[in-house]
Each structure stands twice: as C-alpha cells, then as structure tokens.
Design a protein around this motif. Structure first.
Motif, PDB file in Angstrom:
ATOM      1  N   LYS A   1       1.033  -1.119  -0.219  1.00 55.22           N
ATOM      2  CA  LYS A   1       0.412  -0.231   0.209  1.00 55.22           C
ATOM      3  C   LYS A   1       0.767   0.895  -0.018  1.00 55.22           C
ATOM      4  CE  LYS A   1      -3.806   2.151   0.301  1.00 55.22           C
ATOM      5  NZ  LYS A   1      -4.544   2.778  -1.056  1.00 55.22           N
TER       6      LYS A   1
ATOM      7  N   GLU B   1      -8.255   0.392  -0.669  1.00 51.02           N
ATOM      8  CA  GLU B   1      -7.772  -0.387  -1.505  1.00 51.02           C
ATOM      9  C   GLU B   1      -5.690  -0.700  -1.788  1.00 51.02           C
ATOM     10  OE1 GLU B   1      -8.412   0.815  -5.541  1.00 51.02           O
ATOM     11  OE2 GLU B   1      -9.090  -1.403  -6.391  1.00 51.02           O
ATOM     12  N   PRO B   2      -5.378  -2.103  -1.784  1.00 53.06           N
ATOM     13  CA  PRO B   2      -4.175  -2.260  -2.173  1.00 53.06           C
ATOM     14  C   PRO B   2      -3.825  -1.542  -3.269  1.00 53.06           C
ATOM     15  CG  PRO B   2      -5.167  -3.995  -2.287  1.00 53.06           C
ATOM     16  CD  PRO B   2      -6.116  -2.935  -2.123  1.00 53.06           C
ATOM     17  N   SER B   3      -1.908  -1.338  -3.673  1.00 49.41           N
ATOM     18  CA  SER B   3      -1.383  -0.562  -4.436  1.00 49.41           C
ATOM     19  C   SER B   3      -1.119  -1.721  -5.574  1.00 49.41           C
ATOM     20  CB  SER B   3      -0.009   0.558  -4.190  1.00 49.41           C
ATOM     21  OG  SER B   3      -0.809   1.054  -3.120  1.00 49.41           O
ATOM     22  N   CYS B   4      -0.479  -2.240  -4.728  1.00 54.22           N
ATOM     23  CA  CYS B   4       0.211  -3.344  -5.670  1.00 54.22           C
ATOM     24  C   CYS B   4      -0.661  -5.267  -5.025  1.00 54.22           C
ATOM     25  CB  CYS B   4       1.099  -3.426  -5.953  1.00 54.22           C
ATOM     26  SG  CYS B   4       2.546  -3.780  -4.546  1.00 54.22           S
ATOM     27  N   GLY B   5      -0.200  -6.089  -5.873  1.00 55.01           N
ATOM     28  CA  GLY B   5      -0.640  -7.185  -4.956  1.00 55.01           C
ATOM     29  C   GLY B   5      -1.849  -7.865  -5.146  1.00 55.01           C
ATOM     30  N   ARG B   6      -1.839  -8.775  -4.082  1.00 51.26           N
ATOM     31  CA  ARG B   6      -3.652  -9.460  -4.029  1.00 51.26           C
ATOM     32  C   ARG B   6      -3.291 -10.342  -2.592  1.00 51.26           C
ATOM     33  NH1 ARG B   6      -4.900 -12.477  -8.490  1.00 51.26           N
ATOM     34  NH2 ARG B   6      -6.087 -14.166  -7.488  1.00 51.26           N
ATOM     35  N   ALA B   7      -4.542 -10.245  -2.565  1.00 49.41           N
ATOM     36  CA  ALA B   7      -5.097 -11.642  -0.941  1.00 49.41           C
ATOM     37  C   ALA B   7      -6.217 -11.720  -1.912  1.00 49.41           C
ATOM     38  CB  ALA B   7      -4.893 -10.872   0.327  1.00 49.41           C
TER      39      ALA B   7
END
Lengths: 425, 280
Positions: free
Chosen positions: A12, A98-104
């Motif tokens: 983030k 919201e994330p800036s990159c990656g995933r969950a």
C-alpha cells in the motif's frame, strides 16, 4: 489444511503532500497544481536543460511485499510498533482501503472490528444501536433478531435498552458495542486493538469470548499492544516493521523478537515531537539493571536505574534543573511519576552535558506488560523539553514474588508483594 | 441454510479490483441501506415533543409560504383554468425533492466518514439511503398535495397514470448529480458550499413558480438543458391534465441531459469510491 487468507506481494502506497494542511485538498489546490505542472511541461519543452520537475509529494509505502498464508482456524497476532503497518494490513484485508499492488485471497465470510461501536449513534437507544451496528458489521436483520437477547445479556445493559446511548457511561457503551461484534457469525474475524477500552472485568470477558472464537475453529487475526493478551489468544504471530514482515512464527518467540526491536529504532536525540523552551534537551534515556547492565526489559520489583542524558544551552547555565519521568501503561494511563522535587534533589546546570540517574530501590511493582516513559526537563521551573513516550520498555515477570507466573493486566497493573495465611476459626 | 454456501465464497483483493457484479453486491447490503435511512429518519425527530408530526408540518409550511409568495405577491399567470396554487405546487414538489435529494446525497458520504473509514460495503449504499429518506418526505408531500387537490375540487385526468414513471425519473435526476457531488466532496470540500448555491439559483432557472410557456421561443432549447425543466413540465402535465401541454421536444432534451448526468455520476462514483477511505 485449506487456507483462510493468502496474501501475495501485497503493498500500500500513499502520496505524502508536504504541506502542514488539512488532509483533504481544496479544488483550488488541484487546479493550481495542474496549472503548475502544465507550466513545467511547457518550460521543459522550450528549454533544453532536462531538469526533472520538482514534485511536492513523496511516495510512502505503508506496507510492502507482504506474503502471508493464514490457515483455517489459525489464531494469528500481528505485532509491531506504531506505524509498522499493522492497521494498514488489517484495513486492506477488510477491504476498507485498496492495495496499490499485490493480491489477497480470502475464503469465507470475513468481519472486521477495527473500532468498537462503529456507527453508533448517540441519539438512538441501546436497542436501536444494536440493530444499526449489527447491520453495519454485516449482520442480517434475522441474525440480529436471533442473537439479540444474547448480545444484551453479555453486555449487561438490559435495564437501559430504551435509553439513548448518549446517556450511557463509557463502560456501558463499550460493553454494548463489543458485545454486538462478539456475536458476529463469521469464519474470519479481524480485531484491532479493541481491548484497549473497557474495564478490567469486561476485558477478561472479551478475552474469553475471543478465545471461544478460536476454539470453534474460526480464524482470528488480532492486533494489540498488550502482549499478555496476544500470548493468551494467539498461537502464531507476525512481526511487522517499517511496512514489512521481519519475522513470523510461534507467538512466544515473536514477542521476544518484538521487545528486542526497542533497542533499535529512531534515536531519541533525533526526535522532533518535543515541546518546551528548548534551553535543555533530553538526549537519551536508558535503563540499567541490578548488575549495572543496559537492558530493554525490567524485572518486576527489581532494582533499576533510569539514566537520562541532558544537554543544555548557555541560557540554562546556573539555573535550577528538575526532571520528571512519568511511567505510563500501554494505554498511556499515567501510573506514577519520578520527580526530582519530590526526592528533594537540588540540581543546577553547570555544563553543557549532564547525566542524571534515578534509582528505584524497590523496583517497579508492575505486572508484565509494555510500558512507556514520558520525560520532561524543567529549567528554572519552566518546561524546557518534554517528550511523550520517550522510552518504551517491557516489564517481565520477576524472579522473586510470583515468579514464573504470567500475570494478566486484567487483574490490575500493580503488583504488591504479599503473603497469605490460613487459620482455623 | 446459506452458511455452507457462504464459507465456500472466495474473494480476491487486488489493486483496481472491484466486485464484478456490483449490483448484486449492493443488493446484498440492502439491509444496511434500509437501516441507514431508518437511522436518519429516526434521529431527525428525536427529543422533539410532537415527533413525527414534523414530517407533515415541515413540507406543509414550506408549501404554504412559497405558494403565497408566488401567487399573491408575485402574481404570475397560471395555465388554463387551473388555480395558480396548483401550478406552483406541481413545480414545487418535484423541485423540493430534487433539492433535498441532491444536497443530502452530496453530503452523505462525508457525513458517514466514521463508517467509511472503518468498514467495507459498497459505498453506493450511502447516497442511496440519503435519497431514500428524501423519498419518504416526498411521499408525505404527495399526500398533502392530494389534500389540496380535494380542497380545490380539482380532478386530474388519465395523465395521472404516468405519475410513477415521472417519479422514477425524479429519483434518477437527483441521483446522477448527487453521486457526482458526493464523490467530489470526499476529496474537495469546496462542493459543500457549491451545492446550496446551485439550489438557490436552480429554483429560478427551473419552472417552479412559472410555466414554461413564458420562456421566449429562441431560448427554449437552451432552457431545457436544465433537466429539472423537463421533469417539472412532465410532473405538471400528469397533474394538471388537459390544462397544460409542455413542449415535448424540450422534455426529451431534458431527459437526455438527465440520463447523461446519471451515467457520468455512476461512472465517476464507481471510479473513485475505492479510494474514499484514503482521502476522506
């Protein structure tokens, strides 16, 4: 075993704008900013020097490259100092930001309790707020209907159900709010530092309730500065620092690693969050134990010395110097003060550097937990330098009284040496 | 019954990702929508003695004052044989709904800042619930209108059957710009001050107190770019029946603008809502 949450490369990023202004921007700022960058672009085009545009904002990664797998039924604690990214991680997983990159990837129904009583309206009655808060936390109407009596009984507010919550004591308010959340039926529950409120008896009740959640095989993600609670509730822990996972594993080991981090970190003399005239400055504070060794931990009720390094400017020379150290608990409640005036010490500034030592022969009679010191220097009776949370330290169980017992702060912060006796009456 | 179903549910959190079936997601949160509206209605009349009677008194008082000002003092002409009071009422009702809906929706997200920054749900629920509250007020106003029709012994004709369609458009008219302003307000609080101004100007730019037949022919096309112009005309037509015939091309133009604003509003709101918690 199937995972409940799988996190891959999550990050983030925030843009910090260097302006001591309100968080939200005004339209004018945006228009001016775009006009400026337009101007810069034009300038670049017409001049051959390729100076990069000076941006007023700076990137800041609150969380970076987080990889984490949480199995179903895990009870995981996330620990770290303030600003390590704990809350950001919880907010990302609960989808508030919201994330800036990656995933969950999240499997199952997830509920998060980032604050006690989110959405409680002071004008509404206890009964009405149960429904409101329940709906906000994601409970359906029928689910709340079904759990209503249980919620009210747990919070112990039956008599005040039809009173507006603005007339509740803060204890009642907290109990009701926690109770709603505790009765959520979810597969995954995220809890952020909610135990920092409420009275000791209720805290114990909450811990019990959360323990049940774990026993039922539900997944629990827990953030707290209260290491005793972390130790009771969680079997695994993750240590965050500077937005990254620096260690993960069995809770006891991670807590140990966490208390070690206090020895690193920002140097006290570089901290800017000070108040006072500035004629003197607290350069460092350290703890020395019985054998004169520096230590980040204090044994409960064991002799210790606080060592405070103070520098002073020319104006302070010849004036009276007083020091105050305030011992605070993890919730920043002031527990006791160590004050030169009370100890009838008459100190004067005679040079640029001084070292002050405060010896506590009886040690601190506190139960094992995280504590902090707020420190201040007074020159000629006027506050010259004051630092909140100048030093954070752990009190660990002592070797003497109650040796080997982990005392839950729910039983009180103060540990008094005592003896019991039984007699036939 | 749905517990097993729910535990199988899997969702992915990633940058730029949002629920694929947004409408279904909003539907899942309908309980929250309902309870937020209920909260706003409930809170409004707390600690008042006459309670819900205010819901009736407030719009009634406004209607009486504005009708008296426009009909007795300004003395604007009416349409056909319809009483002037009815002409004003048929403009005032949709206008008041629009004005309240627009400003409540515009402020709704920032007023619920606490929830937005702590809990996930489709943010669309908030402005929708604000509009729902205004719809309750609107329904009460319609009841008052019915009473006034009885008072004037005025019987609307078959045009009244089109009323539900006009009401749907009235909601959409407030929703589009409302969403746009709600999203803008999160980042730029300037819009908090823009909205009351828009509403003040709007009441004169819309045919609230006068009939569109007073608008000069050359200006008509321009005039109907205001979505409320066509909407009020349509509302008036359903109510006054044969007494009033609007310029249908203009009404169509208004509806076009209305739908464009709606789409722009939804798209903008959806594009920005994911960062609401970051910038509120």
């Amino acid at each position: 075993m199937a995972f409940a949450i799988k996190v891959e490369g999550l990050g983030k990023r925030y843009l910090l704008t260097h302006k001591p202004r309100a968080r939200y921007s005004s339209l004018r700022d945006s228009i001016m900013e775009s006009a400026r960058s337009l101007g810069r672009a034009a300038k670049r085009r017409f001049s051959d020097s390729s100076t990069p545009a000076l941006s007023r904002s700076e990137e800041f990664w609150a969380l970076k490259d987080i990889d984490l797998q949480i199995e179903k039924g895990d009870r995981l604690a996330i620990i770290g100092r303030n600003g390590a990214g704990k809350s950001t991680l919880l907010k990302l997983l609960s989808r508030v930001v919201e994330p800036s990159c990656g995933r969950a990837t999240v499997r199952g129904r997830l509920a998060s309790l980032l604050e006690v009583g989110t959405g409680f309206h002071p004008e509404l009655t206890g009964r009405e707020n149960v429904y409101l808060n329940g709906a906000i936390l994601g409970m359906g109407r029928d689910e709340i209907d079904r759990k209503f009596d249980e919620i009210v009984a747990f919070a112990d507010v039956e008599r005040f159900l039809d009173t507006p919550v603005k007339r509740y004591s803060s204890g009642m308010y907290t109990r009701l709010a926690f109770s709603v959340a505790a009765h959520l039926e979810t597969d995954i529950l995220i809890v952020d530092e909610v135990l920092a409120v409420g009275d000791a008896a209720f805290q114990r009740k909450c811990l019990g309730k959360m323990d049940d959640i774990g026993q039922q095989g539900r997944t629990l993600l827990f953030v707290s500065h209260n290491m005793a609670a972390v130790e009771t509730l969680c079997d695994r822990a993750v240590l965050l620092s500077g937005g990254k996972i620096v260690d993960a594993g069995e809770t006891g080991r991670i807590i140990e690693a966490y208390s070690r981090t206090w020895r690193q970190g920002v140097e006290l003399r570089d901290r800017r969050d000070r108040s006072g005239t500035g004629h003197a400055k607290i350069e460092s504070i350290s703890i020395e134990n019985v054998s004169g060794e520096r230590s980040a931990n204090i044994g409960s009720m064991q002799v210790l010395e606080f060592v405070v390094e103070v520098s002073a400017d020319a104006d302070a020379v010849g004036k009276k110097a007083d020091l105050i150290l305030v011992v605070c608990d993890s919730r920043n409640n002031r527990l006791c003060s160590l004050y030169t005036e009370w100890a009838q010490s008459d100190f004067r500034i005679t040079s640029e550097q001084h070292i002050f030592r405060c010896r506590i022969p009886t040690g601190l009679p506190l139960v094992a937990d995280t504590y902090s010191l707020t420190a201040a220097v007074l020159i000629g009776g006027v506050n010259a330098d004051k630092l909140e949370r100048a030093l954070e330290f752990e009190v660990v169980p002592s070797q003497g009284f109650a040796a080997g017992l982990v005392l839950n702060p729910a039983f009180g912060q103060v540990l008094v040496e005592h003896a019991w006796e039984q007699q036939r009456a | 019954m749905s517990t097993t179903d729910l535990s199988q549910r899997e969702f992915v959190i990633e940058a730029g990702g949002s629920p694929r079936q947004y409408a279904r997601e909003v539907w899942r949160y309908r309980d929250l929508l309902f309870i937020l509206s209920w909260r706003d209605i409930k809170v409004r009349y707390k600690q008042t003695t006459i309670g819900a009677a205010w819901a009736l008194l407030r719009p009634l008082a406004t209607l009486i004052i504005l009708t008296v000002v426009f009909s007795k003092i300004a003395r604007l002409p009416s349409e056909g044989s319809a009483p002037y009071a009815l002409l004003v009422l048929s403009g005032l009702l949709p206008w008041q709904f629009f004005a309240a809906g627009l400003s409540d929706a515009a402020n709704s997200v920032i007023e619920n800042e606490k929830i937005v920054s702590k809990i996930y749900f489709p943010r669309l629920v908030i402005p929708l619930s604000a509009l729902a509250v205004c719809m309750v007020d609107f329904a009460i106003s319609l009841l008052i209108l019915a009473g006034i029709l009885v008072f004037y012994r005025f019987v609307p004709d078959w045009h009244l059957l089109a009323l539900p369609v006009v009401l749907v458009f009235a909601v959409l008219a407030a929703l589009g710009p409302g969403l746009m302003l709600a999203a803008l307000n999160v980042k730029y609080r300037d819009f908090r001050y823009v909205v009351p101004f828009l509403i003040q100007v709007g009441i004169y730019a819309s045919p609230v107190a006068y009939s569109t037949s007073l608008v000069p022919e050359g200006w008509r096309a321009f005039y109907y770019l205001n979505p409320m112009a066509g909407l009020i005309d349509a509302f008036r037509w359903t109510l006054l029946g044969g007494e009033f015939t609007p310029w249908w091309t203009g009404v169509g133009l208004s509806l076009g603008v209305l739908l464009t604003l709606l789409i722009v509003g939804i798209v903008y709101f959806r594009a920005t809502e994911r960062s609401f918690a970051d910038s509120i």
